[in-house]
Motif scaffolding. Sequence first.
Motif, PDB file in Angstrom:
ATOM      1  N   GLN A   1      22.277 -50.524   7.280  1.00  0.00           N
ATOM      2  CA  GLN A   1      21.650 -51.834   7.088  1.00  0.00           C
ATOM      3  C   GLN A   1      21.765 -52.259   5.627  1.00  0.00           C
ATOM      4  OE1 GLN A   1      17.737 -51.096   8.629  1.00  0.00           O
ATOM      5  NE2 GLN A   1      18.408 -51.163  10.768  1.00  0.00           N
ATOM      6  N   ASN A   2      22.591 -51.546   4.872  1.00  0.00           N
ATOM      7  CA  ASN A   2      22.831 -51.934   3.479  1.00  0.00           C
ATOM      8  C   ASN A   2      24.299 -51.682   3.140  1.00  0.00           C
ATOM      9  OD1 ASN A   2      23.295 -49.242   2.175  1.00  0.00           O
ATOM     10  ND2 ASN A   2      21.309 -48.879   3.138  1.00  0.00           N
ATOM     11  N   GLU A   3      24.690 -52.152   1.973  1.00  0.00           N
ATOM     12  CA  GLU A   3      26.113 -52.155   1.612  1.00  0.00           C
ATOM     13  C   GLU A   3      26.665 -50.756   1.349  1.00  0.00           C
ATOM     14  OE1 GLU A   3      29.757 -53.598   1.375  1.00  0.00           O
ATOM     15  OE2 GLU A   3      27.992 -54.708   2.054  1.00  0.00           O
ATOM     16  N   MET A   4      25.807 -49.793   0.966  1.00  0.00           N
ATOM     17  CA  MET A   4      26.339 -48.463   0.666  1.00  0.00           C
ATOM     18  C   MET A   4      26.953 -47.809   1.912  1.00  0.00           C
ATOM     19  SD  MET A   4      24.487 -45.010  -0.673  1.00  0.00           S
ATOM     20  CE  MET A   4      24.077 -45.526  -2.320  1.00  0.00           C
ATOM     21  N   GLY A   5      26.207 -47.830   3.020  1.00  0.00           N
ATOM     22  CA  GLY A   5      26.712 -47.243   4.266  1.00  0.00           C
ATOM     23  C   GLY A   5      27.917 -48.000   4.789  1.00  0.00           C
ATOM     24  N   ILE A   6      27.838 -49.334   4.711  1.00  0.00           N
ATOM     25  CA  ILE A   6      28.943 -50.180   5.192  1.00  0.00           C
ATOM     26  C   ILE A   6      30.219 -49.901   4.382  1.00  0.00           C
ATOM     27  CG2 ILE A   6      29.745 -52.579   5.355  1.00  0.00           C
ATOM     28  CD1 ILE A   6      27.720 -51.913   7.511  1.00  0.00           C
ATOM     29  N   ALA A   7      30.085 -49.776   3.056  1.00  0.00           N
ATOM     30  CA  ALA A   7      31.258 -49.543   2.190  1.00  0.00           C
ATOM     31  C   ALA A   7      31.898 -48.192   2.493  1.00  0.00           C
ATOM     32  CB  ALA A   7      30.848 -49.619   0.718  1.00  0.00           C
ATOM     33  N   ALA A   8      31.057 -47.167   2.719  1.00  0.00           N
ATOM     34  CA  ALA A   8      31.593 -45.839   3.052  1.00  0.00           C
ATOM     35  C   ALA A   8      32.357 -45.890   4.375  1.00  0.00           C
ATOM     36  CB  ALA A   8      30.459 -44.819   3.127  1.00  0.00           C
ATOM     37  N   LEU A   9      31.778 -46.587   5.356  1.00  0.00           N
ATOM     38  CA  LEU A   9      32.427 -46.726   6.665  1.00  0.00           C
ATOM     39  C   LEU A   9      33.754 -47.468   6.532  1.00  0.00           C
ATOM     40  CD1 LEU A   9      32.192 -46.335   9.739  1.00  0.00           C
ATOM     41  CD2 LEU A   9      30.918 -48.463   9.859  1.00  0.00           C
ATOM     42  N   ARG A  10      33.755 -48.526   5.711  1.00  0.00           N
ATOM     43  CA  ARG A  10      34.983 -49.298   5.482  1.00  0.00           C
ATOM     44  C   ARG A  10      36.080 -48.412   4.897  1.00  0.00           C
ATOM     45  NH1 ARG A  10      33.258 -53.093   1.920  1.00  0.00           N
ATOM     46  NH2 ARG A  10      32.921 -54.666   3.536  1.00  0.00           N
ATOM     47  N   ARG A  11      35.706 -47.605   3.885  1.00  0.00           N
ATOM     48  CA  ARG A  11      36.705 -46.766   3.227  1.00  0.00           C
ATOM     49  C   ARG A  11      37.325 -45.757   4.189  1.00  0.00           C
ATOM     50  NH1 ARG A  11      33.071 -47.246  -1.155  1.00  0.00           N
ATOM     51  NH2 ARG A  11      31.943 -45.335  -0.620  1.00  0.00           N
ATOM     52  N   VAL A  12      36.480 -45.105   4.984  1.00  0.00           N
ATOM     53  CA  VAL A  12      36.994 -44.069   5.899  1.00  0.00           C
ATOM     54  C   VAL A  12      37.905 -44.694   6.961  1.00  0.00           C
ATOM     55  CG1 VAL A  12      36.361 -42.341   7.630  1.00  0.00           C
ATOM     56  CG2 VAL A  12      35.036 -42.529   5.530  1.00  0.00           C
ATOM     57  N   LEU A  13      37.449 -45.782   7.573  1.00  0.00           N
ATOM     58  CA  LEU A  13      38.248 -46.409   8.636  1.00  0.00           C
ATOM     59  C   LEU A  13      39.560 -46.975   8.099  1.00  0.00           C
ATOM     60  CD1 LEU A  13      35.474 -48.236  10.699  1.00  0.00           C
ATOM     61  CD2 LEU A  13      36.808 -46.257  11.422  1.00  0.00           C
TER      62      LEU A  13
END
Length: 1208
Positions: free
Chosen positions: A570-582
């Motif tokens: 629900q925040n940018e830190m988790g979203i950014a990590a997910l973006r990088r891995v995918l």
Amino acid sequence: MWVSPEDVLLAGALWITERANPYFILQKRKGHGDGGGGLAGLLVGTLDVVLDSSARMAPYRILYQTPDSLVYWIIAHGTSRKEITEHWEWLEHNLLQTLSIFENENDITTFVKGKVQGIIAEYNKNHDVKEDDDTDKFKEASTKFRKLFGMPEEEKLVNYYSCSYWKGKVPRQGWLYLSINHLCFYSYLLGKEAKLVVRWADMTQLEKSATLLLPDVIKVSTRTNEHVFSVFLNINETFKLAEQLANIAMRQLLDNKGFEQDRSLPKLKKKSPKKVSALKRDLDARAKSERYRALFRLPKDEKLDGHTDCTLWTPFNKMHILGQMFVSTNYICFTSKEETLCSLIIPLREVTIVEKADSSNVLPSPLSISTKNRMTFLFANLKDRDFLVQRISDFLQQTTSKICLERELNGSLNSSDDEVYSQQGSLLSSSPQHSLGSEGERTFNLNDSSVPTATQALMTMYRRRSPEEFNPKLAKEFMKEQAWKNHFTEFGQGVCMYRTEKTKELVLKGIPENMRGELWLLFSGAINEMATHPGYYEDLVEKSMGKYNLATEEIERDLHRSLPEHPAFQNEMGIAALRRVLTAYAFRNPNIGYCQAMNIVTSVLLLYAKEEEAFWLLVALCERMLPDYYNTRVVGALVDQGVFEELAREYVPQLYDCMQDLGVISTISLSWFLTLFLSVMPFESAVVVVDCFFYDGIKVIFQLALSVLHANIHQLLGCKDDGEAMTVLGRYLDSVSNKDSTLPPIPHLHSLLTDNGEPHPEVDIFKLVRSSYEKFGSIRADVIEQMRFKQRLRVIQTIEDTTKRNVVRTIVTETAFSIDELEELYVLFKAEHLTSCYWGGSSNPTERHDPSLPYLEQYRIDVEQFKGLFNLLFPWANGAHSDPLAVRFFRLLDQNGDTLINFREFISGLGILCHGDLTEKLKLLYKMHVLPEITHEQEEPDSAFEATQYFFEEIVSEHSVGKWRIKKLNTPDYRHYLKLWNQETKPKLENTKDLPKLNQSQFIELCKTLYSMFSEDVAEQELYHATATVTSLLLEMGEVGKLFSSSSVRKDHNVQGQSDPCEEGKGDLPPMQDIKLEDSSPKDTGMSSAMLISDDETKDDTSMSSYSVLSAGSHELDEKLQCEDIADDTVLVRSENGADRLPHSTSIDKDWAITFEQFLASVLTEQALVHYFEKPVEVAARITNAKNVHKVGRPLLSTSDYEISLSG
């Protein structure tokens, strides 16, 4: 071929003598060919086939015998009369007279033997053949296989087996040949011959079954037929090999890596003897390596070197366990005979010492292996200990040198790196300090100061404790952690841990929250790939961030839909990590890129593992544990859906029919399998399923799915439709809870129930998992693999059929062909495409075949394959000029200039020839010849004019096409013409004025084409007369045209002398009419109108540089068409010999040109030509012929399989 002389006792038995002289006899085997020797011949032919003597015995042979001796020596044999006749003639010319000089018969024998052995040795030396004792039999079988079925040298025979083929109710004893791309059968019984060829890629089913009458049967099904084979000596070996070859074919249809895999098979030199064990052994080794990797979850490039029986001392229970040791390039593994007792994986990177211990009666041939974490493993009862130690030492040396090299490289890189590492050396911050987004590319926010970077598993950062710190749940969690720590103390920790039944018990009780990431890495095998690829993930992140493509667009769209209920996302830190891995994974594996459901699985991996660990877990999932699940067509999930249906039929038969009627299985299984239940169960329960999955693989998912069905069996039987059934299952899965979870309850958004019924009573996840093991734990991984193979054939062939329907549906409105005709043509087109991929064309099959492309682009053929189809299907294919015409046609159809044409382009060309009107056909013929000519691979310029052309050609790139090289030219680029012609979808008459003029060189080629097209027509002579008349008319028109252009030549003389010689090709001017020559004059206009070639030899060569590129080869006058004065009894002739050749210095008349309107008008004056171009074409007959024709050196082109009917 010549053979090392062997003595033959009975020269006349079963052989017929055809030629003889005092020293040599040429014989033919009875029962071979026409006039096979009556009943005796039939019996011999039958015996040869049944007893396989034909594999050892060629149908022709040459014997040597001295006049007074009774002993014969076989010195040569051949598969064809041509081959044996060449040998016979060589003997007559080179040896016969020499032998008459000798006085002693022994000397003659010695001389002949020495001569033959000398010839063999010379052949072997020239063709790099290594002497081998057991290759002759297999070479004979290979030769026979290629001869019987018309296969080229490139088609590699793997093995052949004796069996019976059931044709109707009659079994036919013969031989089953398994090659890389085909299954073939041949039988010859009492004069009746049966042949069968089935392409592996066309099989829809391959299974081993048993009936009352036939205990062991292999059944092969295609879309149209079913074939049954029985009476095998070793049915298991035959079936396993057939299964493996069919699997390779399915991989080729699925993705182009299959062709690369086929290319990795041992390359056998074309003319060398092929040893049966070479290919067979390689395929066996490949199969063993695959099983080995699956058993121990090893990286997919690991190859098994060997295995041996041994015992392992297990300190935890003080026993010697019997099992097998496996050794590969980077690992030593062990598994007990009793499956669940103990298994062990020792990476060589962890090994410090390998030593032989002292033998004793208690411990014979022991081997001790020590690792870095101070564990020592003691193996004993090793059969060949010294050899084993040597192999392990060799691999250990390679591993050590690899590690040293990596350290050196990493040392130099890390000195300038800013990344922060933890004490264990695992990556904390995998974010590069800068983005590589270039100008014009969309860049993503990678490491902006406002976005904190995740340095640990997201769960540890967002774990929300309940108010009472030490509640019973936390106490239970603490006890779980202690149990695992005790386990590590007893069984070892890390990758070298002893894995036993106790390990499994602990997994089933649930892995503690803070150990999940570590144990997932360990059980999935991802830890090995991560350890051997340091820095790989950071590099990928650097390369991929800032790049923008379809995959990244889909990733961006799905980022906020991944576990939105969890605070970590629900925040940018988790979203950014997910973006990088995918994004990093999409760049690692473009074949998969990104598929929906990957975001849900990856978000869960990120909760429990660090970013780099999550990436390697995703790699393990997508590439090893869930093969083909996440490609564009989710083939793996569809395959497992079929497996699940089979398992449901077996384990819950009372429910199976009901579920099939409702169509529920296909609906549920995709969502359950693709997300490992994460999308259908409450989160804290689903992660327990993931725990078990990483430990035990896909069988866990099947067991659990069957348990869910079994638990709801009564409610499901009462359901009226699929919606009701889905509601029952959805409510049940919603109620699955994890009472041990220390996490605060996360709102569950997965199941949207439409009714207001009572919620299902809670179901404990641990009880559900345990019951699934108790009821369905007997499902074995190898049985699942067997089922997967069967389903893969069905799924991939269904996808192929869907592709065919979609392609046909797309283009049916653009052509006059019926749907049935288009489907038949598509099958022929695809068969030609696959054949070219098997046997190599001029381009790489991985470029030609790409299943990720749109339907129409998936199958494409190059010019070599087009020639084959052109000769079979196109009405203009006649005579020796067919291939050059096919090449011209191909270039016209290849609109994007990539030297490949797709099915739509192919049909557009064939459609005009079969259904177009006279104007369309003539326009097509005209366009083909107005294109700039192809140049031969190595051709010397014959004149100053040609030399000038070579200098003005600016070669952009070259595509080698067989013996042609199509040069992409700037002057004049034929694609410029194609673009002009394709600007309007419907051809209009006005467009004919835009067509370039035809120069004299191109006109000559057009005449050659017409001449060859008519060569086999019934009205051949009439057409030749008509062509001669039209040619004469057009020549006069061209001469008249010169008169009009000559006045403008003088006007523009000065301007033209200074113009850029390449200007004409740039497409800025109308192509032909604006060509000017410096010294052109109208003085030649009075020349004979029948002359094709200008006599003007006085022209200055320098003036020719301003002329456009003519067709290569047209300057050679050997092939010129000669036109004589037209009289009633004259026909157009082509000079075959040089008798009437014009002087070599004669050049093309460069002012001469005609337009398309002139060409069309001239043809319309001749009724014979009009009739020829207007006559309808029987497409169906051509398609049938193409399916049955047997081309030399190529297999029969067919729909799916073809059978040569019995001939008696």
